[in-house]
Design a protein around this motif. Structure first.
Motif, PDB file in Angstrom:
ATOM      1  N   HIS A 116     -41.744  27.534  42.154  1.00 18.26           N
ATOM      2  CA  HIS A 116     -41.785  26.375  43.042  1.00 18.26           C
ATOM      3  C   HIS A 116     -41.262  25.135  42.320  1.00 18.26           C
ATOM      4  O   HIS A 116     -40.524  24.323  42.897  1.00 18.26           O
TER       5      HIS A 116
ATOM      6  N   GLN B 167     -37.904  22.864  43.374  1.00 21.84           N
ATOM      7  CA  GLN B 167     -37.917  21.417  43.615  1.00 21.84           C
ATOM      8  C   GLN B 167     -36.721  20.716  42.948  1.00 21.84           C
ATOM      9  O   GLN B 167     -36.365  19.611  43.337  1.00 21.84           O
TER      10      GLN B 167
ATOM     11  N   LEU C 216     -40.852  30.830  49.338  1.00 19.66           N
ATOM     12  CA  LEU C 216     -39.980  29.662  49.169  1.00 19.66           C
ATOM     13  C   LEU C 216     -38.927  29.613  50.271  1.00 19.66           C
ATOM     14  O   LEU C 216     -38.610  28.537  50.797  1.00 19.66           O
TER      15      LEU C 216
ATOM     16  N   GLU D  56     -40.188  28.249  53.381  1.00 24.13           N
ATOM     17  CA  GLU D  56     -40.343  26.793  53.300  1.00 24.13           C
ATOM     18  C   GLU D  56     -39.000  26.066  53.436  1.00 24.13           C
ATOM     19  O   GLU D  56     -38.955  24.839  53.419  1.00 24.13           O
TER      20      GLU D  56
END
Length: 387
Positions: free
Chosen positions: A71, A75, A95, A98
């Motif tokens: 994660h 980012q 991920l 998302e």
């Protein structure tokens, strides 16, 4: 030496951050290509501090399977990719849900991670693979013997590479040892092909479905490790075209995006069988850095950022890649014992601080007019290096 970017491509590149799961030699060479092309940033995730790729990329120190570390990498990246397939597919799926862009996709990775599932997928799409069957007991191996005879290869379904996870069975007495070697892993067994050559190629596919294949090469293995690559493979034109077409069919069926290493068997009757697919840059494509108009690493970056794919033709009539494998265990101490032809021979050391027997410490690519002389040139350079 890479193909120049158009102004429109350069604009896309300059605004795109790349995240690579794994910071070993493949991550290093992908990062070098990304830096040369002008990508906005490259960050790698690797558990080893000062990994090879950290020389040219930012590094997050963490496990490749840790959802929190993945994660954190996400980012810092617009697109995630990976240099190794033994990673946390479920975390990547989360991920992706998302909104993170990941190439090749977690769905493709899940199929390829499990070699038995990969075989099933290829067979279901009528792509020739060596005969195989699942194994849950010694009796199943006996059934395979009755069906095909010896030799057979017992294989682990997951976490197998460079021969680790394979056990050849030549006779009944070797069954127990093969099962003991592979422990309690999920297994399958495969009929041995009457092998003439092991060949392979790199193939890229972007989001638009455009594909491009690099030349077919011959791979020479020792101790189940690819030691030498001959480019182009000394096989007929029709066989080269057939291998490229088989690879294209497989990647199209997978809807893969990125570059893929496709390994094939050529049997003594002249039939091709697809052995396995790697969803990433591959050892068999290292020669492309100097020998082709677009390297496998630049092509991978073009594919995952949906740019037009680059030309894949060779710049020279012949190229040979030799892996620099460790010959001892201990601190790495590379030095040259003799001179070599630096105009036509290119040496890549991966910056690993520890050498181990058969660990990939670097590679050498030699280029020239014919495979015989180029092969000798590459061997001379390898003999001149101690590491």
């Amino acid at each position: 030496m890479e193909q120049r970017l158009t102004p429109q491509e350069a604009e896309i590149v300059a605004s795109t951050r790349i995240g690579i799961i794994g910071g070993g030699q493949l991550g290093l060479m992908t990062s070098e290509a990304a830096r040369a092309m002008g990508y906005a940033a490259v960050t790698v995730l690797d558990p080893t501090p000062h990994s090879p790729a950290s020389v040219v990329a930012r590094q997050i120190v963490g496990s490749l399977r840790d959802p929190a570390a993945l994660h954190q990498l996400a980012q810092q990246a617009d697109i995630l990719t990976y240099e190794i397939e033994h990673i946390n597919t479920e975390a990547l799926r989360a991920l992706q849900e998302e909104g993170q862009k990941i190439h090749p996709s977690p769905e493709v990775l899940a199929i390829i991670q499990n070699k038995y599932q990969q075989k099933e997928f290829l067979a279901q799409h009528d792509i020739p693979v060596a005969p195989y069957m699942p194994i849950s007991s010694p009796a199943d191996i006996e059934q395979a013997v009755e069906k095909w005879g010896y030799p057979l290869v017992l294989k682990a379904r997951k976490d197998a590479y460079d021969g680790r996870g394979n056990a050849r069975i030549n006779q009944h007495e070797e069954i127990a040892a093969a099962l003991e070697k592979l422990g309690d892993r999920e297994l399958y067994v495969e009929q041995c092909i009457d092998l003439d050559k092991e060949i392979g190629l790199m193939i890229a596919r972007n989001e638009r479905g455009d594909t491009a294949t690099h030349p077919v090469v011959e791979m020479i293995h020792e101790r189940d490790i690819c030691q030498i690559v001959l480019a182009p493979a000394p096989i007929s034109g029709p066989l080269q075209a057939e291998a490229q077409d088989m690879a294209r069919q497989a990647i199209d069926h997978l809807h893969g995006v990125g570059i893929f290493g496709v390994e094939l068997f050529l049997d003594k009757q002249g039939k091709l069988w697809l052995n396995e697919i790697a969803p990433r840059p591959h050892n068999l494509g290292h020669y492309t850095i100097e020998a082709c108009y677009t390297s496998q690493f630049a092509q991978h970056l073009r594919a995952i950022t949906n740019l037009p794919l680059g030309p894949t033709q060779m710049r020279y009539p012949a190229a040979v890649m030799i892996n620099i494998l460790g010959t001892r265990n201990g601190p790495a101490d590379p030095y040259w014992l003799d001179e070599y032809d630096s105009e036509h021979t290119f040496v890549h050391l991966y910056g690993k601080s520890e050498t181990r027997i058969d660990r990939k410490m670097g590679h050498i690519t030699a280029v020239g007019d014919d495979l015989v002389s180029v092969y000798e040139q590459a061997k001379e350079a390898r003999a001149a290096l101690s590491i």
